[in-house]
Scaffold this motif. Sequence first.
Motif, PDB file in Angstrom:
ATOM      1  N   HIS A 161      -4.279   6.405   4.000  1.00 53.90           N
ATOM      2  CA  HIS A 161      -4.365   5.115   3.939  1.00 53.90           C
ATOM      3  C   HIS A 161      -4.135   4.274   5.098  1.00 53.90           C
ATOM      4  O   HIS A 161      -3.131   4.387   5.937  1.00 53.90           O
ATOM      5  N   ALA A 176      -7.594  -0.287   2.071  1.00 49.31           N
ATOM      6  CA  ALA A 176      -6.544   0.943   2.301  1.00 49.31           C
ATOM      7  C   ALA A 176      -7.148   2.210   1.990  1.00 49.31           C
ATOM      8  O   ALA A 176      -7.161   3.143   2.759  1.00 49.31           O
ATOM      9  N   GLU A 177      -8.144   2.204   1.063  1.00 42.59           N
ATOM     10  CA  GLU A 177      -8.361   3.506   0.945  1.00 42.59           C
ATOM     11  C   GLU A 177      -9.860   3.984   1.555  1.00 42.59           C
ATOM     12  O   GLU A 177     -10.680   5.008   1.403  1.00 42.59           O
ATOM     13  N   ASP A 178     -10.563   3.108   2.000  1.00 38.74           N
ATOM     14  CA  ASP A 178     -11.876   3.165   2.733  1.00 38.74           C
ATOM     15  C   ASP A 178     -11.552   3.571   4.119  1.00 38.74           C
ATOM     16  O   ASP A 178     -10.952   2.855   5.250  1.00 38.74           O
ATOM     17  N   VAL A 233       1.277   4.224  -3.125  1.00 40.71           N
ATOM     18  CA  VAL A 233       1.022   5.842  -2.746  1.00 40.71           C
ATOM     19  C   VAL A 233       2.117   6.614  -2.998  1.00 40.71           C
ATOM     20  O   VAL A 233       2.282   7.610  -3.838  1.00 40.71           O
ATOM     21  N   SER A 277      -3.798  12.498   1.165  1.00 40.83           N
ATOM     22  CA  SER A 277      -4.493  11.257   1.357  1.00 40.83           C
ATOM     23  C   SER A 277      -4.000  10.556   2.623  1.00 40.83           C
ATOM     24  O   SER A 277      -2.987  10.781   3.311  1.00 40.83           O
ATOM     25  N   VAL A 323       0.716  -1.297   0.074  1.00 40.13           N
ATOM     26  CA  VAL A 323       0.076  -0.098   0.163  1.00 40.13           C
ATOM     27  C   VAL A 323       0.755   1.097  -0.059  1.00 40.13           C
ATOM     28  O   VAL A 323       0.601   2.105  -0.749  1.00 40.13           O
ATOM     29  N   HIS A 357      -9.517   2.568   8.591  1.00 41.44           N
ATOM     30  CA  HIS A 357      -8.383   2.886   9.186  1.00 41.44           C
ATOM     31  C   HIS A 357      -8.240   2.884  10.690  1.00 41.44           C
ATOM     32  O   HIS A 357      -7.163   2.790  11.198  1.00 41.44           O
ATOM     33  N   HIS A 385      -0.880   5.429   6.903  1.00 42.44           N
ATOM     34  CA  HIS A 385       0.058   6.240   6.062  1.00 42.44           C
ATOM     35  C   HIS A 385      -0.435   7.700   5.576  1.00 42.44           C
ATOM     36  O   HIS A 385      -1.668   7.577   5.096  1.00 42.44           O
ATOM     37  N   LEU A 419      -5.216  -3.284  -0.749  1.00 36.93           N
ATOM     38  CA  LEU A 419      -5.334  -1.950  -1.565  1.00 36.93           C
ATOM     39  C   LEU A 419      -6.819  -1.494  -1.598  1.00 36.93           C
ATOM     40  O   LEU A 419      -6.782  -0.463  -1.465  1.00 36.93           O
TER      41      LEU A 419
END
Length: 260
Positions: free
Chosen positions: A209, A241-243, A28, A207, A24, A247, A254, A238
């Motif tokens: 992640h 990670a963006e949701d 990024v 961002s 991840v 977190h 990150h 992956l």
Amino acid sequence: MSRAGSRPGGVDPIRPRASLRTAVVWEVLQGALERRAKAADRPALDVLDTGGGTGNFAVPVARLGHRVTVVDPSPDALFALERRAAEAGVTDRVSAVQGDVHGLLGVVRPGGYDMVLCHGVLEYVDDPAEGVRNVVDALRPAGSLSLLAAGRGGAVLARALAGHFAEAQQALLDPDGRYGAADSLPRRFTADDLTRLVTEAGLRTASVHGVRVFADLVPGVLVDTEPGAAEALLRLELAAAEDPGFHSVATQLHVLAERD
């Protein structure tokens, strides 16, 4: 983030567990390097890796063609970095400097770097806010910061799933996210903690992640022996990670931050 199969962040068939833990961040980081190089109209950027140790990130970044300065307090780690850089054929693009984040501006030039990596550092420094201010002061006016730190929620979840419920509660309630005297980390962070630190240092959060949301919880034997399991887990990592919902349970967090 769909480029993992074609980038160094994909699963290494020799060390699938290790590559899953960094995939991840690599996605990024490499995207940010590409954008920064394009914006600067320079193929090679100046990158500073604080606490970069043996070069887990620095050497691959140098292999992309960038110049990397690694600052680390351990002479043994820096020796291993130099050996690793030589094996990768990037000795001319990797510099090793002994020092730490609190004395950073005494060993590197202020305002001299297009990107600073601060990975696994804030957990150990006496003053995380000062550490972030120092790495930000090393950035050029259009620079970017890659910040990676241990997540509080991930430790709570891991201790609970291991059956250590009292330690999980301790990590949940402790101001530094520690689960007890045997905890090797002095502190952990939430996503809000990290974004507040970079904002107070004058950067904009680009961002956030979650890192190692599942990789540390899945049995290693499954990843190592089940056909296709590592690649499937990578795709899941992956996607999660963006949701923002994941977190709070990630082992690490990150943050990519930039100057406005």
